[in-house]
Design a protein around this motif. Structure first.
Motif, short mmCIF file in Angstrom:
data_model
loop_
_atom_site.label_atom_id
_atom_site.label_comp_id
_atom_site.label_asym_id
_atom_site.label_seq_id
_atom_site.Cartn_x
_atom_site.Cartn_y
_atom_site.Cartn_z
N ASN A 252 0.79 -1.22 0.00
CA ASN A 252 0.00 0.00 0.00
C ASN A 252 0.82 1.27 0.00
OD1 ASN A 252 -2.66 -1.16 0.21
ND2 ASN A 252 -2.00 -1.89 2.21
N VAL A 253 2.11 1.13 0.28
CA VAL A 253 2.94 2.33 0.35
C VAL A 253 4.10 2.34 -0.65
CG1 VAL A 253 2.44 2.74 2.78
CG2 VAL A 253 4.39 1.34 2.15
N THR A 254 4.43 1.17 -1.20
CA THR A 254 5.59 1.12 -2.08
C THR A 254 5.23 1.64 -3.46
OG1 THR A 254 6.29 -0.86 -0.90
CG2 THR A 254 7.42 -0.36 -2.95
N GLY A 295 21.19 -3.36 -18.24
CA GLY A 295 20.24 -4.27 -17.62
C GLY A 295 20.67 -4.74 -16.25
N ALA A 296 21.79 -4.19 -15.76
CA ALA A 296 22.26 -4.62 -14.44
C ALA A 296 21.37 -4.08 -13.33
CB ALA A 296 23.70 -4.18 -14.21
N VAL A 297 20.65 -3.01 -13.61
CA VAL A 297 19.72 -2.48 -12.61
C VAL A 297 18.36 -2.29 -13.24
CG1 VAL A 297 21.55 -1.34 -11.30
CG2 VAL A 297 20.31 -0.07 -13.06
N GLU A 298 17.34 -2.27 -12.42
CA GLU A 298 15.97 -2.16 -12.92
C GLU A 298 15.15 -1.28 -12.00
OE1 GLU A 298 14.05 -5.98 -13.27
OE2 GLU A 298 12.05 -5.06 -13.42
N LEU A 299 14.27 -0.50 -12.59
CA LEU A 299 13.40 0.37 -11.79
C LEU A 299 12.23 -0.44 -11.27
CD1 LEU A 299 12.63 3.33 -10.94
CD2 LEU A 299 11.22 3.39 -13.00
N GLY A 300 11.93 -0.28 -9.99
CA GLY A 300 10.72 -0.93 -9.49
C GLY A 300 10.90 -1.51 -8.10
N GLY A 301 9.78 -1.85 -7.50
CA GLY A 301 9.80 -2.52 -6.21
C GLY A 301 9.52 -3.99 -6.39
N VAL A 305 7.71 -4.55 -12.69
CA VAL A 305 6.70 -3.54 -12.34
C VAL A 305 7.40 -2.24 -11.96
CG1 VAL A 305 4.79 -3.00 -10.77
CG2 VAL A 305 5.24 -5.37 -11.42
N PRO A 306 7.70 -1.38 -12.94
CA PRO A 306 8.46 -0.18 -12.62
C PRO A 306 7.74 0.76 -11.65
CG PRO A 306 7.88 -0.22 -14.96
CD PRO A 306 7.46 -1.52 -14.39
N ILE A 307 6.41 0.85 -11.81
CA ILE A 307 5.66 1.70 -10.89
C ILE A 307 4.45 0.91 -10.39
CG2 ILE A 307 4.39 3.87 -10.61
CD1 ILE A 307 5.92 5.04 -12.88
N ASN A 308 4.23 0.94 -9.09
CA ASN A 308 3.09 0.27 -8.49
C ASN A 308 1.80 0.82 -9.10
OD1 ASN A 308 1.10 -0.73 -6.81
ND2 ASN A 308 2.27 -0.38 -4.93
N PRO A 309 0.99 -0.05 -9.71
CA PRO A 309 -0.23 0.42 -10.40
C PRO A 309 -1.10 1.31 -9.53
CG PRO A 309 0.06 -1.94 -10.68
CD PRO A 309 1.17 -1.48 -9.80
N LYS A 310 -1.04 1.10 -8.22
CA LYS A 310 -1.86 1.89 -7.32
C LYS A 310 -1.60 3.39 -7.46
CE LYS A 310 -2.69 2.70 -2.47
NZ LYS A 310 -2.40 2.53 -1.11
N PHE A 311 -0.38 3.75 -7.84
CA PHE A 311 -0.02 5.17 -7.84
C PHE A 311 0.06 5.77 -9.23
CE2 PHE A 311 0.66 5.27 -3.41
CZ PHE A 311 1.18 4.03 -3.06
N VAL A 312 -0.22 4.96 -10.25
CA VAL A 312 -0.07 5.45 -11.62
C VAL A 312 -0.96 6.66 -11.88
CG1 VAL A 312 -0.45 4.87 -14.03
CG2 VAL A 312 0.75 3.28 -12.55
N ASN A 313 -2.22 6.57 -11.47
CA ASN A 313 -3.12 7.69 -11.73
C ASN A 313 -2.68 8.97 -11.04
OD1 ASN A 313 -4.81 6.42 -13.52
ND2 ASN A 313 -6.14 5.63 -11.91
N VAL A 331 3.92 13.62 -14.78
CA VAL A 331 5.11 13.06 -14.15
C VAL A 331 5.29 11.60 -14.59
CG1 VAL A 331 6.12 12.33 -11.95
CG2 VAL A 331 5.04 14.58 -12.18
N TYR A 332 4.15 10.90 -14.70
CA TYR A 332 4.23 9.51 -15.14
C TYR A 332 4.93 9.42 -16.49
CZ TYR A 332 2.83 4.91 -16.72
OH TYR A 332 2.86 3.63 -17.19
#
Lengths: 401, 369, 307
Positions: A252-254, A295-301, A305-313, A331-332
């Motif tokens: 819920n927070v990530t 490709g050694a690093v990736e965005l996301g938790g 999933v680079p951005i938690n769908p909960k916060f996309v909007n 910003v997205y």
């Protein structure tokens, strides 16, 4: 994946039978050893390295690996001697603390290949490698700046070594781009792993009004703290996962986070050693810096999933001006655009470049009032300047030091 | 009413414990060996219950450590034994010095500081100076708990323990702050990392071959083992230490003398730990870093207990424990099993030694009701 | 100092202080009976791994807490046996317990690494209750913290106002006299030590199940040693243990508030330990003056027939 294809190609080239001329005798297996400073179960640094090791072991049939856990600087030398005596010809030291013992072992065993992670000493038979998150932290910062309601953003730092300073500064630069009024507060816990301290520091930051937290600590404690606080007060808090996938632990927070894929680097190094490209005499300048483009690093938790769908909007509803083009976009969209720009090998965009105005900051051993121009307009920090970075961006207003 | 332990009522026999009056020397050694065998037996059971082959487990643990890796084992043993000598004297006087870790650290810190102050001093002067500084620092650091114990009856376990934590914080402050690394490698300056610069080159102790076993440390260990024996067995000081240990109540009445004795005791105990810290810095690690305190102060407690005040005992115990540690890594390389087993082994060993102490002090008699 | 900050200090004091408090309360009882048990760190570690394992496998965190506590009690039996029946040196036995407990905790915890608990205890989640000033947030969040608070009072009452407390204390002050009065000294000491183990195990399980519900090694991080200090600090009185633990938690927490104001982080980091040292010294001074102190027979094995 491109890397893997190239690698297999190289191997295929060398291994394919060649008519009736030279027979290339290759050792049937390569024995590589991994020295870990922690536990493979730490779900942080060592765990990620071990995931990388398992990948290369599974995918390269010519490779035999072993690992040793909980090796500090005091025993590293002894362990290296042991490994060499058991026939391991490539040795990876995954902690900064292994640098000096490894260097001394390398001086004494010039026929063995050594690779050290996160350090800076190299030799003909000792190269270095690292994966860095600064680009990811910049992207996290864009999101943090957009989502914060209190304009106070906190960071729980393990230690303020250059790597962490770089990450915090990248984070701060991202925040600044979206929200020039937001301020960053840093609290230092002086431990890579200490859930109790992390929780204390996180709560202290929240008590001072922060509603977004990022951190460098080897556990999900900070996110769990945010999650509990949210359940208790009903206010939305925001956090960024670190190193290992933590989104599912605190869904819920990530918002997003940073992930690493050491296997990309390990595969490259080991296949080059196997193919004879890396020898015990030519590693003096071999220094890997794994970024988004490899490709050694990736965005996301969470992987994929680079951005938690909960916060996309929420991110879509905040607009910002792209400082490169002057365009207005959400910003997205900016995050996605920057992600593509940084994945590109040309690296059209770099957080540590001053595009329209100089980047101001204050020296680490000074105070927030000593603002100076740290990156003049048109300058992009050199590799070395960012390697030993020792200043804070001007919106970092409080650091526990 | 029967005396003896309560649980004995379950058995058809009653257990009577008769304190032994005199314990022959050979019995002491026998009991120690028994303890080691007992711990091996328990570990065998542990391994078997986890479907691990005990033979290959022990082979993995000991063959390398006492074979090809003997230099590594000895190198680790030297530092531990030095600390253990100091601890065994302290324990003999019932001074529970749990602060060897902190004393070790301040010794290393002081040695490093001296090296920093006089980087151009010749090795012949610098090395003894740094070692002496390490000893002095540890000795001083141990004085506060000693004084607090005698004057205010403050439990030394707590004071020495807290001083450990404080020493660690001091180390952090120095490594990240004024002593932070600043070195040029390949024409580029590096700074900010979690480490200091090297100690001056001439202060790096010379070692046997490729190993980290330094001649100087071996010499120091030999000197202090002999010194310990002489002090404990041949001087009034040692006699006094033993008296305090055997009869703490009487010692308290000695007043001023008790204070002086305790301070000297901690001078030696803390000093040796500090010296070990300096030695480890100069022979093995060559730089300070935040994690320099690696638990040697605690491991040395096991050695001190296993070895008693007998110098040969301490040396052998130290080599044995060092073997378990080095063997533990080999254990992991060969069997893939976690290094945590080393901790279990050490714990079991210590309990076995305690059991041995029990047997040494009491004769167990089974009698029918 | 605004309300948020105050709330934070109190919240964190209770949160960080609760495992310390539980372990300290247990050790107080053990020491009151005359048994010095330095093995708290090992017992907590063992309780943490067993508790997590059970909570993970059964999905029931309460069961995990219970079995974690029992695990602590079980392993404390080793120390009890060696100290009471075999009459060996209690300091070394306790230290051996630490080493053993940490080793077991490391090996047993391997399969659980990175796993998190699906069900954890989050208390009665009712935002309105949380509005109760000061203690609202912690009580709502954390029933074990509440338990710690309640236990302090209960244990104080038992120790000082009941027959059982008198028996316990007499065993620690003068076992020979207690024995002469028909009290089974050995039994009381065994029970007291086991109780200490139970509390330490509970503290450990609390850490791995509630404080941070996913497994990594080393979660006890030295708290067992602090508990030993707090036992002395609190003058072996459960009520003092209550505010001492919270006080320690508060000091630890406030260092983060003081960061960024110019004092080096590490000097701040020394604060809790310097405070403990100072308080222990003051406590000793108080002991000398007012003659309240450690149980007379602390760490002295009792042997009938010998004085």
């Amino acid at each position: 994946m491109v890397v893997v294809a190239i690698v297999f190609g190289l191997i295929g080239y060398f291994a394919a039978p060649k008519g009736e001329t030279k027979v290339i005798t290759k050792p049937p297996t390569l024995k590589a050893a991994f020295i870990y400073v922690g536990d493979i179960g730490d779900y942080g640094w060592t765990h990620a390295h071990n995931v990388g090791r398992l990948w290369v072991e599974q995918h390269f049939s010519w490779l035999n690996t072993t690992y040793v856990e909980n090796v500090g600087a005091e025993d590293a030398r002894q362990v290296i001697e042991n490994l060499i005596s058991q026939g391991y010809t490539v040795i990876f030291g995954t902690s900064f603390d292994h640098m000096i013992p490894m260097k001394e072992a390398a001086e004494n065993h010039t026929d063995i290949i050594f690779f050290h992670c996160s350090g800076y000493i190299r030799r003909p038979n000792m190269g270095t490698y690292m994966a860095d998150f600064y680009q990811l932290y910049y992207l996290n910062g864009l999101m943090a700046g957009a989502l914060t309601k209190t304009n106070k953003i906190g960071y729980v730092a393990a230690h303020t070594i250059p790597e962490v300073v770089r990450h915090i500064d990248a984070f701060a630069l991202g925040i600044k781009e979206v929200n020039p009024d937001a301020k960053v507060y840093v609290r230092v816990i002086h431990a890579w792993y200490d859930p109790e301290k992390a929780q204390s520091a996180a709560n202290a930051l929240l008590a001072e009004g922060a509603d977004v937290l990022a951190f460098t600590e080897d556990s999900p404690t900070v996110l769990q703290t945010l999650e509990s606080k949210m359940k208790e007060t009903g206010t939305q808090y925001y956090g960024f996962s670190h190193y290992s996938p933590m989104q599912d632990i605190a869904p819920n927070v990530t918002v997003s986070g940073q992930l690493v894929h050491w296997e990309v680097i390990y595969a490259d190094i080991l296949s080059k050693v196997y193919a004879g490209l890396y020898t015990n005499t030519n590693l003096q300048d071999v220094d890997y810096w794994g970024l988004l483009d490899s490709g050694a690093v990736e965005l996301g938790g969470k992987p994929g999933v680079p951005i938690n769908p909960k916060f996309v909007n929420d991110l879509k509803s905040v607009t910002v001006t792209d400082k490169l083009t002057g365009e207005e976009l959400s910003v997205y969209d900016l995050v996605m655009r920057r992600l593509d720009q940084m994945k590109d090998k040309q690296m059209v965009f770099d957080p540590f470049e001053a595009y329209n105005e100089p980047i101001m900051g204050w020296p680490k051993d000074g105070s927030p009032e000593d603002l100076q121009e740290m990156i003049p307009v048109g300058h992009r920090l050199t590799y070395h300047e960012r390697l030993v970075i020792d200043w804070w961006v001007d919106n970092v207003v409080s650091v526990g030091e | 009413m029967p005396d003896g332990t309560r649980f004995a009522r379950i058995l058809p026999y009653r257990v009577r414990l008769e304190p032994r009056v005199e314990v022959p020397r050979t019995f002491e050694i026998q009991v120690r060996i028994l303890a080691i065998l007992l711990s091996l037996a328990i570990m065998t059971i542990v391994f078997l219950s986890l479907h691990i082959n005990p033979i290959s487990a022990f082979k993995a643990m000991f063959l390398y450590a006492f074979g090809k890796g003997i230099l590594s084992t000895l190198s680790r043993a030297m530092t531990l034994v030095l600390i253990a000598i100091g601890l065994s004297m302290a324990f003999r006087s019932l001074f529970w010095n749990i602060g060897a870790e902190g004393q070790y650290l301040v010794g290393a810190i002081t040695a490093f500081g001296i090296g920093r102050l006089f980087p151009n001093l010749s090795g012949y002067a610098l090395i003894p100076l740094m070692l002496l500084g390490g000893f002095a620092a540890g000795a001083l650091y141990g004085q506060l708990p000693a004084i607090l114990k005698v004057k205010l009856k403050v439990n030394e376990v707590i004071t020495t323990l807290m001083l450990n934590y404080i020493a660690i914080r001091l180390l952090y402050y120095l490594v990240y702050g004024p002593w932070n690394v600043k070195e040029v490698v390949g024409g580029v300056e590096y700074t900010g990392y979690a480490v200091t610069n090297n100690i001056p080159y001439q202060a790096q102790l010379s070692t046997v071959g490729n190993s980290t076993l330094s001649y100087a440390m071996m010499g120091l260990v030999a000197v202090f083992l002999i010194a310990e024996y002489l002090i404990m067995e041949r001087t009034p000081l040692g006699y006094d230490f033993k008296v305090i240990g055997d009869n703490p109540e009487a010692a308290r009445y000695a007043g001023m003398r008790f204070l002086r004795l305790t301070m000297i005791l901690m001078l030696l105990s803390g000093g040796l730990a500090g010296l070990a810290g300096a030695g480890e810095l100069m022979a093995n690690q060559h730089r300070l870093r935040p994690g320099f305190a690696s638990g040697f102060g605690f491991t040395a407690i096991i050695i001190a207990w296993l070895g008693g005040t007998n110098p040969i005992g301490i040396l052998l115990a130290g080599i044995f424990i060092a073997g378990i540690i080095i063997g533990g890594y080999n254990f992991q390389i060969s069997t893939g099993l976690p290094v945590g087993f080393v901790g279990i082994f050490q714990g079991v060993l210590l309990f076995s030694v305690l059991f041995g102490e029990f047997l040494r002090r009491y004769k167990v008699k089974f009698e029918r009701w | 100092m605004n309300v948020q900050i105050l709330n934070f200090i109190i919240y964190q004091a209770m949160k960080s202080g609760t495992p310390l408090l539980l372990a300290t309360l247990g050790e107080i009882y053990a020491e009151r009976a005359g048994i010095l048990n330095l093995g708290i760190e090992g017992m907590m570690a063992f309780g943490a791994v067993v508790g997590f394992g059970v909570a993970y496998t059964t999905g029931n965190p309460w069961l995990g807490l219970l079995l974690g506590a029992l695990a602590g009690a079980l392993i404390s039996l080793i120390h009890a046996f060696f100290s009471i029946s075999l009459r060996v040196n209690q300091v070394v036995s306790g230290l051996a317990l630490v080493i053993l407990g940490l080793g077991i905790h490391s090996v047993m915890g391997k399969p659980y690494v990175g796993q998190k608990l699906s069900n954890t205890i989050t208390g009665i989640i009712s935002p309105s209750l949380a509005q109760i000033p000061v203690v609202g947030s912690i009580i709502v969040q954390d029933p074990i913290a509440f338990l710690g608070l309640a236990l302090s009072v209960v244990l104080w009452y038992v120790l000082f106002k009941t027959k059982y407390g008198i028996i316990l204390r007499s065993v620690g002050e003068n076992p020979a006299a207690a024995d002469a009065l028909g009290i089974n000294v050995y039994k009381v000491r065994y029970l007291a030590t086991i109780f200490g183990g139970l509390m330490a195990g509970l503290a450990g399980a609390y850490l791995s199940i509630i404080f941070r519900p996913s497994w990594t090694e080393g979660i006890t991080a030295g708290m067992g040693w602090i508990a030993i200090a707090l036992t002395i600090f609190s003058l072996w009185n459960p009520i003092h243990a209550l505010w001492a633990s919270y006080f320690f938690g508060a000091i630890s927490a406030s260092q983060y508030l003081l960061q960024g104001k110019g004092i080096p982080v590490d000097i701040l980091g020394m604060m809790p330990y310097i405070f403990t040292l100072v308080i222990v010294v003051i406590a000793s001074l108080a002991q000398l003056k007012k003659r309240i102190g450690a149980p007379e027979a602390l760490a002295v094995p009792y042997v009938r027939g010998q004085s």
